[in-house]
Design a protein around this motif. Sequence first.
Motif, PDB file in Angstrom:
ATOM      1  N   ASP A 110       0.696  -1.154   0.413  1.00  0.00           N
ATOM      2  CA  ASP A 110       0.065  -0.335   0.006  1.00  0.00           C
ATOM      3  C   ASP A 110       0.871   0.976  -0.195  1.00  0.00           C
ATOM      4  N   GLU A 111       0.694   1.891  -0.772  1.00  0.00           N
ATOM      5  CA  GLU A 111       1.195   3.605  -0.891  1.00  0.00           C
ATOM      6  C   GLU A 111       1.483   4.038   0.572  1.00  0.00           C
ATOM      7  N   LYS A 112       0.897   4.038   1.291  1.00  0.00           N
ATOM      8  CA  LYS A 112       0.676   4.848   3.148  1.00  0.00           C
ATOM      9  C   LYS A 112       1.952   4.148   3.317  1.00  0.00           C
ATOM     10  N   LEU A 113       2.654   3.186   2.913  1.00  0.00           N
ATOM     11  CA  LEU A 113       3.426   2.654   3.856  1.00  0.00           C
ATOM     12  C   LEU A 113       4.855   3.258   3.223  1.00  0.00           C
ATOM     13  N   TYR A 114       5.102   3.526   2.158  1.00  0.00           N
ATOM     14  CA  TYR A 114       6.339   3.723   1.918  1.00  0.00           C
ATOM     15  C   TYR A 114       6.470   4.764   2.349  1.00  0.00           C
ATOM     16  N   GLY A 115       8.098   4.658   3.095  1.00  0.00           N
ATOM     17  CA  GLY A 115       9.045   5.225   3.900  1.00  0.00           C
ATOM     18  C   GLY A 115       8.473   4.284   5.494  1.00  0.00           C
ATOM     19  N   LEU A 116       7.852   3.600   5.249  1.00  0.00           N
ATOM     20  CA  LEU A 116       8.139   3.170   7.076  1.00  0.00           C
ATOM     21  C   LEU A 116       8.746   2.336   6.881  1.00  0.00           C
ATOM     22  N   LYS A 117       9.412   1.668   8.200  1.00  0.00           N
ATOM     23  CA  LYS A 117      10.578   0.764   9.055  1.00  0.00           C
ATOM     24  C   LYS A 117       9.340  -0.606   9.251  1.00  0.00           C
ATOM     25  N   LEU A 118       9.351  -1.308   8.963  1.00  0.00           N
ATOM     26  CA  LEU A 118       8.006  -2.693   9.396  1.00  0.00           C
ATOM     27  C   LEU A 118       8.806  -3.701   9.946  1.00  0.00           C
ATOM     28  N   ASN A 154      11.031 -10.780  31.979  1.00  0.00           N
ATOM     29  CA  ASN A 154      12.984 -10.622  31.892  1.00  0.00           C
ATOM     30  C   ASN A 154      13.303 -10.384  30.558  1.00  0.00           C
ATOM     31  N   GLY A 155      13.073  -9.768  29.601  1.00  0.00           N
ATOM     32  CA  GLY A 155      12.935  -9.485  28.221  1.00  0.00           C
ATOM     33  C   GLY A 155      13.332 -11.477  27.593  1.00  0.00           C
ATOM     34  N   GLU A 156      12.783 -12.158  28.370  1.00  0.00           N
ATOM     35  CA  GLU A 156      12.736 -13.408  27.263  1.00  0.00           C
ATOM     36  C   GLU A 156      11.183 -13.278  26.495  1.00  0.00           C
ATOM     37  N   THR A 157      11.810 -14.159  24.937  1.00  0.00           N
ATOM     38  CA  THR A 157      10.873 -13.795  23.977  1.00  0.00           C
ATOM     39  C   THR A 157       9.946 -15.280  24.042  1.00  0.00           C
ATOM     40  N   PHE A 158       8.315 -15.089  23.201  1.00  0.00           N
ATOM     41  CA  PHE A 158       7.829 -16.198  23.817  1.00  0.00           C
ATOM     42  C   PHE A 158       6.759 -16.022  22.592  1.00  0.00           C
ATOM     43  N   GLY A 159       6.249 -17.306  21.821  1.00  0.00           N
ATOM     44  CA  GLY A 159       5.378 -16.700  21.009  1.00  0.00           C
ATOM     45  C   GLY A 159       5.736 -16.252  19.451  1.00  0.00           C
ATOM     46  N   LYS A 160       4.617 -16.483  18.920  1.00  0.00           N
ATOM     47  CA  LYS A 160       4.930 -16.309  17.304  1.00  0.00           C
ATOM     48  C   LYS A 160       5.090 -14.827  17.112  1.00  0.00           C
ATOM     49  N   PRO A 161       6.086 -14.873  16.418  1.00  0.00           N
ATOM     50  CA  PRO A 161       6.770 -13.224  15.965  1.00  0.00           C
ATOM     51  C   PRO A 161       5.413 -12.068  15.309  1.00  0.00           C
ATOM     52  N   PHE A 162       5.773 -10.846  15.342  1.00  0.00           N
ATOM     53  CA  PHE A 162       4.536 -10.123  14.910  1.00  0.00           C
ATOM     54  C   PHE A 162       5.083  -9.160  13.636  1.00  0.00           C
ATOM     55  N   VAL A 163       4.714  -8.445  12.888  1.00  0.00           N
ATOM     56  CA  VAL A 163       5.703  -7.377  12.136  1.00  0.00           C
ATOM     57  C   VAL A 163       4.652  -5.828  13.237  1.00  0.00           C
ATOM     58  N   ALA A 164       5.352  -4.733  13.248  1.00  0.00           N
ATOM     59  CA  ALA A 164       5.010  -3.435  13.977  1.00  0.00           C
ATOM     60  C   ALA A 164       6.075  -2.743  13.051  1.00  0.00           C
ATOM     61  N   VAL A 165       5.138  -1.249  12.751  1.00  0.00           N
ATOM     62  CA  VAL A 165       6.200  -0.013  12.520  1.00  0.00           C
ATOM     63  C   VAL A 165       6.600   0.100  13.542  1.00  0.00           C
ATOM     64  N   ASP A 166       8.531   0.742  12.782  1.00  0.00           N
ATOM     65  CA  ASP A 166       8.685   1.195  13.833  1.00  0.00           C
ATOM     66  C   ASP A 166       8.944   2.742  14.028  1.00  0.00           C
ATOM     67  N   SER A 167       8.561   4.001  15.275  1.00  0.00           N
ATOM     68  CA  SER A 167       8.542   4.860  14.788  1.00  0.00           C
ATOM     69  C   SER A 167       9.492   5.832  15.760  1.00  0.00           C
ATOM     70  N   VAL A 168      10.197   4.576  16.520  1.00  0.00           N
ATOM     71  CA  VAL A 168      11.539   5.425  17.223  1.00  0.00           C
ATOM     72  C   VAL A 168      12.895   5.156  17.131  1.00  0.00           C
ATOM     73  N   ALA A 179       4.640   8.693  12.773  1.00  0.00           N
ATOM     74  CA  ALA A 179       4.480   8.670  11.242  1.00  0.00           C
ATOM     75  C   ALA A 179       3.100   7.280  10.781  1.00  0.00           C
ATOM     76  N   THR A 180       2.299   6.915  11.503  1.00  0.00           N
ATOM     77  CA  THR A 180       1.172   6.303  10.901  1.00  0.00           C
ATOM     78  C   THR A 180       0.170   6.433  10.906  1.00  0.00           C
ATOM     79  N   LYS A 181      -0.204   8.162  11.114  1.00  0.00           N
ATOM     80  CA  LYS A 181      -1.464   9.028  11.154  1.00  0.00           C
ATOM     81  C   LYS A 181      -2.298   8.084  10.062  1.00  0.00           C
ATOM     82  N   ASP A 182      -3.473   7.659  10.201  1.00  0.00           N
ATOM     83  CA  ASP A 182      -4.418   7.270   9.114  1.00  0.00           C
ATOM     84  C   ASP A 182      -3.321   6.246   8.361  1.00  0.00           C
ATOM     85  N   THR A 183      -3.035   5.671   8.196  1.00  0.00           N
ATOM     86  CA  THR A 183      -1.854   4.419   7.243  1.00  0.00           C
ATOM     87  C   THR A 183      -2.568   3.176   8.155  1.00  0.00           C
TER      88      THR A 183
END
Lengths: 95, 95, 95, 95, 95
Positions: free
Chosen positions: A16-24, A33-47, A68-72
Motif C-alpha cells: 500500500d502506498e501509505k506504507l512507503y518509507g515506513l520501517k516494518l 525479564n525480556g525473554e521472548t515467547f510466542g509467534k513473531p509479529f510485525v510492527a512499524v518502528d516510530s522510534v 509516522a502512522t497517522k491514517d495508515t
Amino acid sequence: MIIAKVIGTTVSTIKDEKLYGLKLLIVQQTNENGETFGKPFVAVDSVNAGVGELVLTCAGSSARQTFATKDTPVDAVIMAVIDSLVVEDEVVFRK
Amino acid sequence: MIIAKVIGTTVSTIKDEKLYGLKLLIVQQTNENGETFGKPFVAVDSVNAGVGELVLTCAGSSARQTFATKDTPVDAVIMAVIDSLVVEDEVVFRK
Amino acid sequence: MIIAKVIGTTVSTIKDEKLYGLKLLIVQQTNENGETFGKPFVAVDSVNAGVGELVLTCAGSSARQTFATKDTPVDAVIMAVIDSLVVEDEVVFRK
Amino acid sequence: MIIAKVIGTTVSTIKDEKLYGLKLLIVQQTNENGETFGKPFVAVDSVNAGVGELVLTCAGSSARQTFATKDTPVDAVIMAVIDSLVVEDEVVFRK
Amino acid sequence: MIIAKVIGTTVSTIKDEKLYGLKLLIVQQTNENGETFGKPFVAVDSVNAGVGELVLTCAGSSARQTFATKDTPVDAVIMAVIDSLVVEDEVVFRK
C-alpha cells in the motif's frame, strides 16, 4: 501495550502506498525479564529501535496515533524503547 | 501486522453491497520462516497478492485504511507482499 | 474476517434500543472445510443468512460498517454468505 | 475490562513525544480473587495506582478516552482502583 | 458479541470521572447452554442485568455505542438480557 524484542526486518516492494518509507520490524513478545515467547509479529518502528532492543508495542487503532502512522493501514507500532523494567522494587531488566 | 500465506479464495454472491468488487482471500498465519500454523482467516486483497505468496495482513479498524477498504465492513486486509524476511542478520525467507 | 457457520438464534426482550429489529444469530467458527470448532459467539445478520449456512463474519468497529449496524453496540456482523471456498486450486467447500 | 494487579514500572527515555509525562505500569491479569495469571502487559496509569493494587484496565481505542490518554499511542489504561469484588453475594476481594 | 453470565459486582472509589454512576459487573463467558468457562471480566451494565442472568456483551469501541457508555473508557458493555437460545431448532436455554 506489550513488552517485545526486535528480532528482524521485513522487505516489501509491492505494498500500500501509505506504507512507503515506513520501517516494518519483526518483533516477538517477551515477559518482564525480556525473554521472548510466542509467534513473531510485525510492527512499524516510530522510534528508531534496533534489532535486539526491548521495546513497547501498541496495537489496534491506537497504533495510528504516532506521527509516522497517522491514517495508515498498520495495527502495531513500536512507540518506546525500554531502558529498564522494575518488578516489586527489583530491577528485572536493564538495557 | 502478522506474516501470513495466501492459501485460497472465497466466493460469495449474497453479501453487503460495499463488498462488491473486493477480492476476499483465505490466508493462514506463518512464522518468520513462512511456515503456516493455526486456523485460516479471510482478508481483503489490496495489493494483487497471489495464492502461495507470503504477505502482511493488518487487522481491526486499520484494515479500513486502504483505498479499497475505506468504510467497508472488513476487519483484515493484505497490504504488502513480502519479498524477504531477515532475522538476526540472516535471511530466513526469500520470495 | 473468519469463516463461520450459523447454528442458532438468540431472543432478548430487554436490550439496548438500538438493537430493536436486528437479528442476532449464534455462529461458530469453522476451518476452510466448513468444520466447526471453538465456542459459539453472536453476530448481527445483515444478509438474511439461514441456520446451517457458512458465512463470513467481521469483528470490531468494522462490524458497524453495514447499513443495519451503523452506530449500534455490536462487535460482530455477518456480511456475506459463502458459496464456495477454494484452497490451492481445489474446491474444498460448496454450498 | 479486566481485573489486573500492578506489579511494576517501565522506564523509557526514547519514546513517542505524546508519551511524555505518562506513567506506564506493568500489570498482570487476575481472577476474581486477585490471583495473577498469564503474561504481564503494560498500561498507562490514569488514577495514581500503586504497585500491589488491584485495578481495572481498559483496552483498545477506549484506552484513549481518559483525560491523560487522549490521542496518544496507547492501547491499555488503568481507569479504576478496585476496593472490593463481590461474587454471588460473597466478598471475594477487599483492598 | 459473546454469551456471558453475570456473576458479581465491583466497587471502586478511585476511578476516572467518566465512570461515575456506571455499574461495573463481573461476568464470565458461557457456551450456548449457559455453562460458564474461562476467566471473568468486567462489563458496564446498560440494561439493568442481575446477578445470575445470561446476557450478551459487546467489546471494543462498539462498547461505547450505548447511551450510558458514550465517550467513556470502557471496552465491554452488557447490551441485552437473554430470554432464550435456540440451536438447530432446539431451545437450549430458557430464562
